[in-house]
Design an enzyme around this catalytic site. Structure first.
Site, PDB file in Angstrom:
ATOM      1  N   HIS A  56      31.558  40.251  29.834  1.00  0.00           N
ATOM      2  CA  HIS A  56      32.156  41.058  30.888  1.00  0.00           C
ATOM      3  C   HIS A  56      32.178  40.263  32.181  1.00  0.00           C
ATOM      4  O   HIS A  56      31.114  39.951  32.735  1.00  0.00           O
ATOM      5  CB  HIS A  56      31.342  42.341  31.071  1.00  0.00           C
ATOM      6  CG  HIS A  56      31.899  43.250  32.106  1.00  0.00           C
ATOM      7  ND1 HIS A  56      31.100  43.913  33.020  1.00  0.00           N
ATOM      8  CD2 HIS A  56      33.171  43.613  32.399  1.00  0.00           C
ATOM      9  CE1 HIS A  56      31.858  44.638  33.809  1.00  0.00           C
ATOM     10  NE2 HIS A  56      33.118  44.473  33.458  1.00  0.00           N
ATOM     11  N   HIS A  58      40.526  47.758  36.746  1.00  0.00           N
ATOM     12  CA  HIS A  58      40.685  47.858  35.301  1.00  0.00           C
ATOM     13  C   HIS A  58      42.070  48.339  34.891  1.00  0.00           C
ATOM     14  O   HIS A  58      42.408  48.316  33.714  1.00  0.00           O
ATOM     15  CB  HIS A  58      39.633  48.819  34.730  1.00  0.00           C
ATOM     16  CG  HIS A  58      38.234  48.341  34.906  1.00  0.00           C
ATOM     17  ND1 HIS A  58      37.483  48.647  36.018  1.00  0.00           N
ATOM     18  CD2 HIS A  58      37.441  47.575  34.122  1.00  0.00           C
ATOM     19  CE1 HIS A  58      36.287  48.090  35.918  1.00  0.00           C
ATOM     20  NE2 HIS A  58      36.232  47.434  34.775  1.00  0.00           N
ATOM     21  N   CYS A  66      39.597  31.862  47.602  1.00  0.00           N
ATOM     22  CA  CYS A  66      39.090  32.565  46.432  1.00  0.00           C
ATOM     23  C   CYS A  66      38.882  31.570  45.297  1.00  0.00           C
ATOM     24  O   CYS A  66      39.696  30.661  45.091  1.00  0.00           O
ATOM     25  CB  CYS A  66      40.074  33.648  46.001  1.00  0.00           C
ATOM     26  SG  CYS A  66      39.599  34.528  44.501  1.00  0.00           S
ATOM     27  N   TYR A  96      31.414  34.088  38.447  1.00  0.00           N
ATOM     28  CA  TYR A  96      31.715  32.864  39.196  1.00  0.00           C
ATOM     29  C   TYR A  96      31.055  31.643  38.561  1.00  0.00           C
ATOM     30  O   TYR A  96      30.559  30.763  39.258  1.00  0.00           O
ATOM     31  CB  TYR A  96      31.303  33.036  40.663  1.00  0.00           C
ATOM     32  CG  TYR A  96      32.190  34.028  41.364  1.00  0.00           C
ATOM     33  CD1 TYR A  96      33.415  33.641  41.889  1.00  0.00           C
ATOM     34  CD2 TYR A  96      31.829  35.372  41.455  1.00  0.00           C
ATOM     35  CE1 TYR A  96      34.257  34.556  42.505  1.00  0.00           C
ATOM     36  CE2 TYR A  96      32.668  36.296  42.072  1.00  0.00           C
ATOM     37  CZ  TYR A  96      33.882  35.877  42.591  1.00  0.00           C
ATOM     38  OH  TYR A  96      34.715  36.793  43.191  1.00  0.00           O
TER      39      TYR A  96
END
Length: 630
Positions: A133, A158, A302, A471
């Site tokens: 996940h 989602h 980002c 990350y």
């Protein structure tokens, strides 16, 4: 969506007539157009749930935008084409029906440690997927043994993709009893407030990938217009609704600064062990603003910027950013070290019984005479006396946890600040009001918005954004996080070298000669763009090619090229007046590529294929742009 008391409430099941055509065409869907409780109600147990397409469609919110994408399942998704017609209903006709009481026993804590969840009247076994996940195993586990609906009322990313059409079908194990699903529906009806009801207004010029939470990038034609990105055009990357503080809450706001690790250990009662007494200072905004103000111009990017380039090779999980999830601003605030020193002085006064709020007028700061040498000496002393001090942890008002290494945090050359201004204006809500930590040269996720707590610590921060899959850059061969030990893999911190192209035109002389565009022949074009390296590494060169690297033209470095040595926190704009470029087969376009070289002579790799990772992070391959020049 359903509507209660004039407020929008996200509920569960999509209308088949609305959703299936969109999914069969491979397009994405939005909860605003497909999720209406009143259009899709299970009339009886059976027929309404026995369409395999509909099972997957209803469940697709679990992994949309890659939020639950990962594992070997990603390979299975790519290997199969979304069915355009209903699958054999008999495949799912014999699946059992479960009660919520049965589901709740499968919360990962039982003897077999299975994890079940429900959504839209369906029951899923997600046990083997938890490690993959992208939002972290902790986040997905919030719904263990229960319904997902309340959580996706908040985490609406989602709903951004159709990828789970095949993914969730593999996890379907049965149906939830209709009485229990009715209770879930009723519970959703009771959610009288929309967490995104008070979002800030945003520029219509931003390219929006999702608005709940908001994720928007700067369009290419705007990205290179101004060196300092206007506040309303600064890219936005959120994980949650934007916090809204009342005037009273702002007045009462205190930044917690936990310095416990620096305190002396005292004997614990009973067993003779030693423990440290909690040492947390609470600083008001007024106290922080009383410290010497400094300004740092830095670029934030980002970690998933240019993820779409990875997707061209193989699909990843997450927002399909182009090159526009990057911007530059001038941040104003107090030095981090000054904030820590103010907190330390406050704690010392508390020990002496002195209670008045201390500000910069009564404390020593790094602005004092001889401060640099004193700061360096103090830093060395602190590290010698506390060798276990390794990290500075951050916590935000919305619950995000992240951290950076202590050397970056405390270095007088690291320029880490606690910001309250952006481009000479008060920090806007979208970008961290009232406080944001700015960590120049690091991934933007470490520049925590809505800062509520600092903590000197031995270990890095807990949570998905620091320790989870979110990350972390997995090897290209790994598509299942269960195959690696995430705890041994570092999260993104200091970043690599990047560049982009924002404008391409034929040179005036070439156009003046009325030279025709003939496929395969060469024309002269001019281009401009940006380049940036993490860690303060200056950009020393940008190379541009119009023939896939057979020849290169050198870009002229413009704004940002005179930043201090090793403290080049902001991007560089470049331009190149003459680039030989091969005309494409369409006869109207050329393809340019650029690569930047930084102070350490790191350069960008030609292809993203060898850098591909399931999360789609850190794509710094050559930036390639096919652009029409007729």
């Amino acid at each position: 969506r359903s509507f209660t008391a004039g407020k929008t409430i996200l509920t569960h099941r999509p209308a088949a007539s609305v959703l299936l055509p969109a999914l069969s065409s491979g397009s994405s869907f939005s909860p605003s157009t497909t999720y209406r409780r009143h259009q899709y109600r299970h009339h009886t147990q059976g027929a309404a749930f026995q369409n395999a397409n509909l099972f997957s469609a209803a469940a697709s919110v679990i992994a949309a935008s890659g939020a639950l994408l990962g594992g070997s399942l990603i390979c299975q998704c790519e290997a199969n084409v979304a069915p355009e017609t209903p699958m054999n209903e008999e495949n799912n006709a014999e699946l059992p029906t479960y009660t919520m009481a049965q589901v709740s026993k499968n919360d990962g804590k039982g003897t077999d440690n299975r994890v079940w969840m429900t959504y839209g009247g369906c029951v899923y076994d997600v046990t083997d997927f938890i490690a993959n996940h992208p939002g972290g195993s902790e986040k997905i586990s919030l719904a263990a043994g229960g319904s997902i609906e309340p959580h996706w009322h908040l985490y609406r990313q989602h709903f951004a993709s159709d990828l789970p059409l095949q993914l969730m079908e593999k996890m379907l194990i049965g149906y939830l009893h209709s009485d229990d699903q009715e209770k879930v529906d009723d519970g959703m009806e009771q959610l009288a407030n929309d967490p995104y009801e008070h979002e800030p207004s945003r520029s219509s010029l931003l390219k929006v990938h999702g608005d709940t939470p908001m994720n928007a990038e700067v369009p290419m034609d705007i990205l290179g217009r101004e060196y300092i990105t206007p506040v309303d055009m600064f890219y936005i990357r959120h994980h949650h609704p934007v916090p809204l503080l009342s005037e009273k809450e702002v007045e009462d706001f205190r930044l917690d600064v936990d310095l416990t690790i620096l305190s002396k250990a005292t004997p614990a009662s009973g067993n003779g062990d030693e423990k440290k007494q909690k040492q947390t200072a609470k600083l008001s905004l007024a106290q922080i603003k009383s410290l010497p103000k400094v300004e740092v111009t830095t670029t934030l990017q980002c970690s998933g910027n240019r993820r779409s380039g990875f997707n061209d090779f193989r699909r990843t999980s997450g927002t399909p950013w182009g090159q526009g999830a990057i911007s530059t601003a001038k941040w104003g605030g107090a030095r981090l070290v000054d904030v820590l020193m103010l907190a330390s002085d406050q704690l010392a006064d508390d020990e002496k019984g002195s209670k008045p709020e201390k500000d910069a007028t009564s404390t020593s700061t790094s602005n004092d005479k001889g401060s640099l040498l004193q700061t360096l000496q103090n830093l060395q002393t602190i590290l010698d006396e506390h060798p276990n001090l390794q990290h500075l942890r951050f916590e935000s008002i919305d619950g995000m946890l992240a951290s950076i290494d202590i050397l970056k945090a405390l270095s007088p050359f690291g320029d880490v600040i606690i910001a309250y201004d952006m481009n000479d204006e008060p920090l806007p809500r979208d970008h961290g009001y009232p406080l944001r930590v700015i960590v120049p040269g690091y991934a933007a996720v470490r520049n925590v918005k809505w800062l509520s707590k600092l903590e000197l610590a031995e270990e890095q921060a807990e949570g998905a954004w620091q320790r989870g899959l979110n990350y972390k850059v997995l090897p290209p061969s790994v598509v299942d996080a269960n195959e690696v030990d995430l705890d041994k893999m570092p999260g993104l911190a200091e970043v690599s070298t990047f560049s982009g192209i924002t404008n391409v035109r034929r040179v005036d002389e070439d156009v003046g000669e009325e030279k025709k565009m003939v496929p395969g022949e060469t024309v002269m074009v001019k281009a401009s763009g940006w380049a940036w390296a993490g860690g303060g590494r200056n950009i020393v060169r940008v190379d541009i090619t119009g023939n896939n690297g057979k020849s290169w033209s050198n870009g002229n470095l413009a704004q940002g090229s005179n930043q201090p040595y090793g403290r080049a926190w902001a991007w560089v704009f470049w331009e190149c007046p003459a680039i030989p470029a091969v005309v494409g087969e369409d006869g109207i376009s050329v393809e340019l590529s650029c690569k930047a070289v930084d102070l350490a002579f790191n350069s960008q790799p030609a292809s993203s294929d060898g850098m591909w990772n399931v999360r789609g992070l850190a794509n710094n391959s050559w930036f390639r742009l096919r652009h029409r020049v007729v």
